[in-house]
Scaffold this active site. Structure first.
Site, PDB file in Angstrom:
ATOM      1  N   GLY A  59       0.832  -1.192   0.000  1.00 50.16           N
ATOM      2  CA  GLY A  59       0.000   0.000   0.000  1.00 50.16           C
ATOM      3  C   GLY A  59       0.866   1.240   0.000  1.00 50.16           C
ATOM      4  O   GLY A  59       2.001   1.220   0.485  1.00 50.16           O
ATOM      5  N   GLN A  64       3.048   9.956   1.094  1.00 47.31           N
ATOM      6  CA  GLN A  64       4.306   9.237   1.295  1.00 47.31           C
ATOM      7  C   GLN A  64       5.308   9.494   0.174  1.00 47.31           C
ATOM      8  O   GLN A  64       6.496   9.224   0.333  1.00 47.31           O
ATOM      9  CB  GLN A  64       4.060   7.730   1.402  1.00 47.31           C
ATOM     10  CG  GLN A  64       3.339   7.322   2.668  1.00 47.31           C
ATOM     11  CD  GLN A  64       3.127   5.833   2.684  1.00 47.31           C
ATOM     12  OE1 GLN A  64       2.129   5.333   2.174  1.00 47.31           O
ATOM     13  NE2 GLN A  64       4.085   5.118   3.254  1.00 47.31           N
ATOM     14  N   CYS A 107       5.503   0.021   7.475  1.00 40.46           N
ATOM     15  CA  CYS A 107       5.214   1.171   6.620  1.00 40.46           C
ATOM     16  C   CYS A 107       6.439   1.493   5.775  1.00 40.46           C
ATOM     17  O   CYS A 107       7.562   1.499   6.287  1.00 40.46           O
ATOM     18  CB  CYS A 107       4.844   2.372   7.496  1.00 40.46           C
ATOM     19  SG  CYS A 107       4.406   3.855   6.580  1.00 40.46           S
ATOM     20  N   LEU A 108       6.204   1.767   4.509  1.00 46.63           N
ATOM     21  CA  LEU A 108       7.316   2.124   3.630  1.00 46.63           C
ATOM     22  C   LEU A 108       8.010   3.404   4.081  1.00 46.63           C
ATOM     23  O   LEU A 108       9.170   3.629   3.751  1.00 46.63           O
ATOM     24  CB  LEU A 108       6.829   2.274   2.185  1.00 46.63           C
ATOM     25  CG  LEU A 108       6.301   0.993   1.531  1.00 46.63           C
ATOM     26  CD1 LEU A 108       5.796   1.284   0.123  1.00 46.63           C
ATOM     27  CD2 LEU A 108       7.360  -0.092   1.518  1.00 46.63           C
ATOM     28  N   HIS A 149      -4.818   1.843   7.154  1.00 44.23           N
ATOM     29  CA  HIS A 149      -3.444   2.350   7.286  1.00 44.23           C
ATOM     30  C   HIS A 149      -3.202   3.474   6.276  1.00 44.23           C
ATOM     31  O   HIS A 149      -2.686   4.538   6.628  1.00 44.23           O
ATOM     32  CB  HIS A 149      -2.471   1.186   7.061  1.00 44.23           C
ATOM     33  CG  HIS A 149      -1.031   1.559   7.099  1.00 44.23           C
ATOM     34  ND1 HIS A 149      -0.185   1.146   8.102  1.00 44.23           N
ATOM     35  CD2 HIS A 149      -0.263   2.291   6.247  1.00 44.23           C
ATOM     36  CE1 HIS A 149       1.035   1.611   7.868  1.00 44.23           C
ATOM     37  NE2 HIS A 149       1.013   2.306   6.739  1.00 44.23           N
ATOM     38  N   GLU A 150      -3.593   3.246   5.030  1.00 46.76           N
ATOM     39  CA  GLU A 150      -3.342   4.249   3.987  1.00 46.76           C
ATOM     40  C   GLU A 150      -4.246   5.472   4.143  1.00 46.76           C
ATOM     41  O   GLU A 150      -3.806   6.601   3.915  1.00 46.76           O
ATOM     42  CB  GLU A 150      -3.491   3.630   2.592  1.00 46.76           C
ATOM     43  CG  GLU A 150      -2.540   2.474   2.303  1.00 46.76           C
ATOM     44  CD  GLU A 150      -1.072   2.756   2.580  1.00 46.76           C
ATOM     45  OE1 GLU A 150      -0.641   3.923   2.524  1.00 46.76           O
ATOM     46  OE2 GLU A 150      -0.337   1.792   2.857  1.00 46.76           O
ATOM     47  N   HIS A 153      -2.760   7.873   6.487  1.00 50.74           N
ATOM     48  CA  HIS A 153      -1.742   8.736   5.870  1.00 50.74           C
ATOM     49  C   HIS A 153      -2.372   9.991   5.264  1.00 50.74           C
ATOM     50  O   HIS A 153      -1.761  11.061   5.277  1.00 50.74           O
ATOM     51  CB  HIS A 153      -0.982   7.993   4.767  1.00 50.74           C
ATOM     52  CG  HIS A 153       0.139   7.147   5.254  1.00 50.74           C
ATOM     53  ND1 HIS A 153       1.250   7.659   5.899  1.00 50.74           N
ATOM     54  CD2 HIS A 153       0.345   5.809   5.174  1.00 50.74           C
ATOM     55  CE1 HIS A 153       2.081   6.675   6.198  1.00 50.74           C
ATOM     56  NE2 HIS A 153       1.554   5.543   5.774  1.00 50.74           N
TER      57      HIS A 153
END
Length: 188
Positions: A59, A64, A107-108, A149-150, A153
């Site tokens: 994701g 991000q 998380c990236l 989660h996304e 963000h």
């Protein structure tokens, strides 16, 4: 139509977008709604998918990669070439289950840190797809978790803000070169 967003699920040496990491202000700014879904938005989504696959993610939200727009991409089956990724524009959680699940998240934007987070097990989300068509999805399991989660963000929230075990959080962040001062705990 959807074929134009087709992205090969592979790592690129030079992904088209650059990831931003915990501590970067762009990750804490609420993203702006997309007023019109057009080729430029589809191009952003395509580049986000390429960047996500290149980073071994499932994701990615536009903030991000430094883009202040309510766009996210998800593919919980990145190793399955037949599985279609999900592109969500202006997503809104309409409903969620009372049942909560605790699962590990990463998380990236915080590489190497994996910690448990409590979230609703199921969500109902309305959004526009990459063609601007209104959609509604009911999701459970990993997909529900990835969507939540996304979407976090898009509001400037990161998963570490939801971690309940603060001692472990501080340890993991320090271990991976991040500072706990970048965390904004959310009251449970």
């Amino acid at each position: 139509m959807a074929a134009s967003l087709a992205v090969e699920k592979k790592k690129l040496k030079n992904p088209p977008l650059q990831l931003h990491y915990l501590g970067d202000r762009v990750l804490r700014q609420p993203a702006k709604r997309v007023s019109k879904v057009d080729d430029s938005i589809r191009d952003i989504a395509r580049k986000m998918l390429q960047t996500m696959y290149s980073a071994d993610g499932i994701g990615l939200a536009a903030p991000q990669v430094g883009i202040n727009k309510q766009i996210l991409v998800i593919d919980i089956h990145p190793d399955d070439p037949e599985a279609e990724p999900l592109v969500m524009i202006n997503p809104v959680i309409k409903d969620f289950s009372e049942e909560l699940e605790v699962c590990q998240e990463g998380c990236l934007s915080i590489p190497g840190v994996y910690l448990e987070v409590r979230r609703p097990a199921m969500v109902e989300v309305s959004y526009k797809d990459e063609w601007g068509r209104p959609q509604v999805i009911m999701a459970g399991g990993l997909l529900a978790r990835a969507i939540q989660h996304e979407i976090d963000h898009l509001t400037g929230v990161m998963f570490v803000d939801r971690v309940e075990n603060q001692a472990l959080l501080r340890h993991e962040l320090k271990e991976h070169g991040f500072t706990a001062s970048a965390v904004r705990p959310i009251a449970a």
